[in-house]
Design an enzyme around this catalytic site. Structure first.
Site, PDB file in Angstrom:
ATOM      1  N   GLU A  34       0.833  -1.206   0.000  1.00 50.78           N
ATOM      2  CA  GLU A  34       0.000   0.000   0.000  1.00 50.78           C
ATOM      3  C   GLU A  34       0.873   1.264   0.000  1.00 50.78           C
ATOM      4  OE1 GLU A  34      -2.414   1.961   0.034  1.00 50.78           O
ATOM      5  OE2 GLU A  34      -4.335   1.016   0.471  1.00 50.78           O
ATOM      6  N   ASN A 124      -5.998   6.466   6.933  1.00 50.28           N
ATOM      7  CA  ASN A 124      -5.731   5.528   5.845  1.00 50.28           C
ATOM      8  C   ASN A 124      -4.931   6.148   4.710  1.00 50.28           C
ATOM      9  OD1 ASN A 124      -6.567   4.164   3.170  1.00 50.28           O
ATOM     10  ND2 ASN A 124      -7.273   2.674   4.688  1.00 50.28           N
ATOM     11  N   GLU A 148      -4.158  -5.672  10.388  1.00 50.56           N
ATOM     12  CA  GLU A 148      -3.604  -4.425   9.868  1.00 50.56           C
ATOM     13  C   GLU A 148      -3.484  -3.362  10.951  1.00 50.56           C
ATOM     14  OE1 GLU A 148      -5.274  -2.865   6.268  1.00 50.56           O
ATOM     15  OE2 GLU A 148      -5.789  -4.844   5.521  1.00 50.56           O
ATOM     16  N   ASN A 181     -11.685   6.356   1.732  1.00 53.75           N
ATOM     17  CA  ASN A 181     -10.377   5.737   1.497  1.00 53.75           C
ATOM     18  C   ASN A 181      -9.456   6.691   0.732  1.00 53.75           C
ATOM     19  OD1 ASN A 181      -8.273   3.809   0.887  1.00 53.75           O
ATOM     20  ND2 ASN A 181      -9.762   2.183   1.254  1.00 53.75           N
ATOM     21  N   ASP A 234      -9.691   2.356  -4.214  1.00 57.41           N
ATOM     22  CA  ASP A 234      -8.834   2.524  -3.044  1.00 57.41           C
ATOM     23  C   ASP A 234      -7.977   3.763  -3.305  1.00 57.41           C
ATOM     24  OD1 ASP A 234      -7.114   2.197  -0.837  1.00 57.41           O
ATOM     25  OD2 ASP A 234      -7.165   0.024  -0.971  1.00 57.41           O
TER      26      ASP A 234
END
Length: 305
Positions: A34, A124, A148, A181, A234
């Protein structure tokens, strides 16, 4: 001969891609890759491997290859990253339920960890505007389990988007999301794009990207900009022409400023995030499940540090 990584849905997409370009896998071995961020002055890319509690660094070399090393471990379950107007690393940490800044000397400054006396959910994704304001999303992914982050009950009544003003004042600027997100500004910063990835846990939920008008740190005119037809939206980035490139289950989807899907970059693994980089900012780095990929385009990323 391998097939093309591009799916062309609109003729305009042909002007954004290099048809002969290949999708390169630069690294594999993550549990959930990510948050890529490019450091042009250092010739490297940082990204998160969230469950493995590490931030990795891919460093380019003169021959166009690269080496991967560990930048930070443990990472406090770091997720999204960006750079501020002075080039410092800004990070969303699931483990600390906070947004931090890494100073030049390597020390860490906490930018935000609570709102109205209650802990944030699990920041995030994060972007920094030209005025220095730090915008971040705050879904609950990092507290849903110990995979996570650290499982916990949310203290905030909503899953929102926040803005930390240059004077240090934190405001919730958007709410009423299932799971806000990825964030991205249009090149002129008059539009903020917000991905809602709530369909990750609510199968019949919308899989869309919202657009909001932005003026002086305030949002209005919320509307559906685009819908993802495979997987969920995302992380996102905008190129220099204002096209939005979004993560999806089958790769990266590219949308024109009017919301028309122009095409896709097909990726073998579900994509979580992406970042423009390279010396000319025309190489798209893609974090997808276990791997880091990259592909050259015919368009560069919107101007940032």
């Amino acid at each position: 001969m391998s097939s093309s990584p591009f799916q062309i849905d609109d003729a305009r997409f042909m002007h954004l891609i290099a048809p002969s370009a290949r999708l390169d896998e630069l690294y594999s071995g993550c549990r959930w890759a990510e948050g890529p961020v490019w450091f042009g002055d250092l010739g490297c890319l940082l990204w998160s491997d969230i469950p493995n509690q590490r931030i990795l660094r891919w460093s380019s070399d003169a021959m166009g290859g690269g080496a991967v090393t560990v930048f930070r471990q443990p990472s406090n379950f770091a997720n999204g990253h960006t750079r501020d107007r002075l080039g410092r690393l800004v990070t969303c940490e699931h483990g600390g339920r906070r947004v931090t800044r890494t100073e030049v000397d390597g020390s860490i400054t906490v930018l935000a960890e609570s709102y109205q006396g209650k802990r944030l959910n699990s920041p995030n994704d994060v972007i920094v505007a030209s005025d220095g304001g730090v915008w971040f999303s705050d879904p609950t992914y990092g507290i849903l389990s110990d995979y996570e982050g650290y499982q916990a009950e949310p203290e905030q009544p909503v899953r929102g988007v926040y803005r930390l003003a240059p004077d240090g004042q934190l405001a919730r600027v958007a709410e009423d999301f299932l799971q806000p997100n990825g964030l991205a500004f249009s090149p002129d910063e008059r539009t903020l794009y917000i991905a809602d990835s709530g369909a990750s846990h609510v199968p019949d939920a919308p899989r869309h990207i919202l657009a909001c008008d932005q003026r002086d740190g305030r949002l209005s005119g919320r509307r559906v900009f685009a819908t993802i037809d495979e997987g969920i939206p995302d992380g996102m980035r905008v190129d220099s022409q204002g096209n939005l490139w979004s993560s999806a289950g089958d790769g990266v989807h590219c949308f024109a400023p009017d919301g028309t899907r122009l095409g896709k970059i097909l990726v073998p693994q579900a994509v979580a995030n992406l970042a423009f980089g390279g010396p000319r900012r025309n190489r798209l780095f893609i974090t997808a499940s276990a791997s880091l990929y990259a592909i050259y385009l015919a368009v560069s990323g919107a101007k940032t540090l």
